[in-house]
Write an enzyme that holds these catalytic residues in place. Structure first.
Site, PDB file in Angstrom:
ATOM      1  N   LYS A  80       0.847  -1.182   0.000  1.00 30.76           N
ATOM      2  CA  LYS A  80       0.000   0.000   0.000  1.00 30.76           C
ATOM      3  C   LYS A  80       0.888   1.239   0.000  1.00 30.76           C
ATOM      4  O   LYS A  80       1.880   1.302   0.743  1.00 30.76           O
ATOM      5  CB  LYS A  80      -0.904  -0.003   1.243  1.00 30.76           C
ATOM      6  CG  LYS A  80      -1.830   1.211   1.356  1.00 30.76           C
ATOM      7  CD  LYS A  80      -2.672   1.110   2.624  1.00 30.76           C
ATOM      8  CE  LYS A  80      -3.567   2.320   2.805  1.00 30.76           C
ATOM      9  NZ  LYS A  80      -4.400   2.232   4.029  1.00 30.76           N
ATOM     10  N   SER A 158      -9.058   3.148   3.635  1.00 30.67           N
ATOM     11  CA  SER A 158      -8.099   3.740   2.723  1.00 30.67           C
ATOM     12  C   SER A 158      -7.270   2.713   1.944  1.00 30.67           C
ATOM     13  O   SER A 158      -6.523   3.087   1.025  1.00 30.67           O
ATOM     14  CB  SER A 158      -7.141   4.661   3.499  1.00 30.67           C
ATOM     15  OG  SER A 158      -6.349   3.937   4.423  1.00 30.67           O
ATOM     16  N   SER A 182      -9.409   1.080   7.953  1.00 29.86           N
ATOM     17  CA  SER A 182      -8.907   1.045   6.583  1.00 29.86           C
ATOM     18  C   SER A 182      -8.473  -0.321   6.084  1.00 29.86           C
ATOM     19  O   SER A 182      -8.148  -0.463   4.900  1.00 29.86           O
ATOM     20  CB  SER A 182      -7.744   2.027   6.429  1.00 29.86           C
ATOM     21  OG  SER A 182      -8.202   3.348   6.534  1.00 29.86           O
TER      22      SER A 182
END
Length: 501
Positions: A80, A158, A182
């Site tokens: 990520k 996220s 997230s």
């Protein structure tokens, strides 16, 4: 390797094929890249390639003579693009200023080091909202990421880029982190398994140890429960300078998860702590999950910790606004960026964050202890708390964007010397309520530091996934994984995949 064979395996399954020399790391990488080329143009899940690093890994793996390459040796993997820094590779955190500056960290994050030690072959980075600040993945710097189940809808955030890449079959698991939901939110949106470990279980350093007072934790999103367990075995453990050294289970998470839990007592919260009505599909998801739990011999009843959910939301956002202040000021100092290098919502949050006095911030932080005590009282009677992961099915792209009239109203207020004017205007609280309206259940586990997971047990009438969240007590990662594995066996989801090109 043909894609139809690749997608039949989870990460441990692919690693076994490599270990048995049925396939090479290079062949797996080639398949992952082909799938990425096929679906990423319509999804925008992967925003940065790492071809030289991945090719070098595959070549080195081909020359290995030992078999101790890690549990996931040779398996394609994506980081990520938020705090999972890789030395010498651009990190942007969804921000235009860092993207324009071409910021490259000098060292790996500790979580990245441990991912590498697990044997994965990292070949790219996934999209994230600016600084991970939203439950959707629509950053201005990199564009919208779309849900593979329906590209008109969000994959959540996220860690939305990671979840979209997994659901689309590019990789069986990918890096994620969770400071307010997230990991669990995108897992719920994309029909995946998402475990948020407890505070200090997984390293956050060297630069961000105990980030957000331990509310933020790194891990992965996966298709199978056992991949999550095996990766937790690989990355969990004390890191130098951490605030706590947690006891480890008597057995590994992977081995321990094979023992199913018996007769759990589970409390169900099926009303939004913000006092906003839930979507009918959220109630349906809880009904589906409750029936399955009861069929497995668990006792389920309505019960919830004695916590003011609206106040918890305010306290969470107080911390979040201050974090945005720190992030914006740090990046402006590093890059010389001007204010317009940040999204308007980010600038508003940072402006409000500056308006909090130290006393106000510490008062909000002090209330976290009360939330921990209330949740501990709940867990003294119940093994787990069950909630919807989301208050509604995955929203449409752009649905959570700040309306233009609010952006226009915000602009002049940002030039005032104090964020107090923003607070008095009511605009920021309205923005905050709008953002948390869709995800009112996940912040509790972050502020209290306990593990929680989202399990993909429900599909809506229009074919979108909607997960159910389980919140455990301190150190309950193994119990959550055991229940997750039991639910996965009873109601398999691994082969339930979206139809893409």
């Amino acid at each position: 390797m043909e894609y139809r064979e690749y997608v039949r395996h989870d990460a441990l399954g692919l690693a076994r094929l490599v270990a048995e020399r049925q396939v090479t790391a290079a062949e797996l990488l080639d398949t992952a890249r082909q799938r990425m080329a096929q679906v990423n143009p319509s999804l925008n899940a992967v925003i940065r390639r790492m071809d030289s690093q991945a090719d070098a890994f595959a070549q080195a793996h081909a020359k290995r003579t030992d078999e101790n390459g890690g549990a996931f040796a040779g398996v394609p993997f994506l980081l990520k693009d938020l705090f999972q820094d890789y030395a010498g590779v651009e990190s942007s955190y969804g921000n235009a200023a860092l993207k324009q500056a071409g910021f490259k960290p000098e060292a790996h994050a500790e979580i990245t080091r441990r991912f590498i030690a697990s044997g994965v072959n990292i070949f790219g980075k996934t999209n994230t909202p600016e600084f991970g600040a939203k439950g959707v993945t629509e950053p201005e710097a990199f564009g919208v990421t779309r849900n593979p189940w329906n590209t008109e809808h969000t994959p959540g955030g996220s860690s939305g880029g990671s979840a979209a890449a997994i659901a689309a079959g590019i990789v069986p698991m990918a890096g994620a982190n969770d400071g307010g939901g997230s990991i669990r939110i995108p897992a719920a949106c994309c029909g995946l398994f998402g475990l948020k470990p407890g505070r200090a279980r997984v390293p956050g350093g060297p630069e961000r140890s105990d980030m957000m007072h331990g509310a933020s934790v790194d891990h992965v999103i996966t298709r199978s429960v056992r991949d999550s367990a095996a990766m937790l075995d690989a990355v969990a453990g004390y890191e130098h300078g951490a605030i706590a050294r947690l006891a480890t289970p008597d057995t590994s998470y992977l081995e321990g998860m094979s023992t199913p839990p018996n007769g759990l007592r589970i409390g169900v919260l099926d009303e939004s702590p913000l006092g906003i009505a839930l979507h009918a599909e959220a109630h349906a998801a809880i009904k589906t999950t409750t029936k399955l739990l009861e069929s497995l011999g668990h006792r389920v009843e309505r019960a919830a910790p004695a916590i003011d959910g609206l106040q918890l939301g305010r306290d969470f956002l107080s911390m979040w606004f201050v974090q945005m202040t720190l992030a914006v000021d740090d990046i402006r100092a590093r890059t010389g960026a001007k204010a317009d290098a940040f999204e308007m919502d980010t600038r508003a949050m940072a402006h409000v964050g500056r308006a909090f006095s130290a006393q106000e911030y510490m008062q909000a932080f002090g209330r976290w202890q009360g939330y921990r005590h209330a949740l501990a009282d709940f867990h003294a009677e119940y093994d787990l708390l069950l909630t919807p992961t989301l208050a509604n099915p995955p929203s449409r792209i752009g649905e959570s964007a700040t309306p233009k009239w609010q952006l226009m109203a915000l602009r002049p207020l940002l030039h005032l010397p104090s964020g107090r004017a923003l607070i008095r205007s009511g605009i920021v609280e309205q923005i905050a309520r709008e953002n948390l309206r869709h995800v009112p259940f996940t912040q509790l586990a972050n502020l209290t530091g306990v593990p929680a997971m989202s399990v993909p047990l429900h599909m809506t009438d229009n074919g979108l996934p909607l997960g159910s969240q389980f919140v455990g007590g301190p150190g309950s990662e193994l119990l959550l994984l055991q229940l997750g594995a039991q639910l996965e066996q009873a109601a398999p989801w691994f082969d339930r995949l979206p139809v893409l090109g």
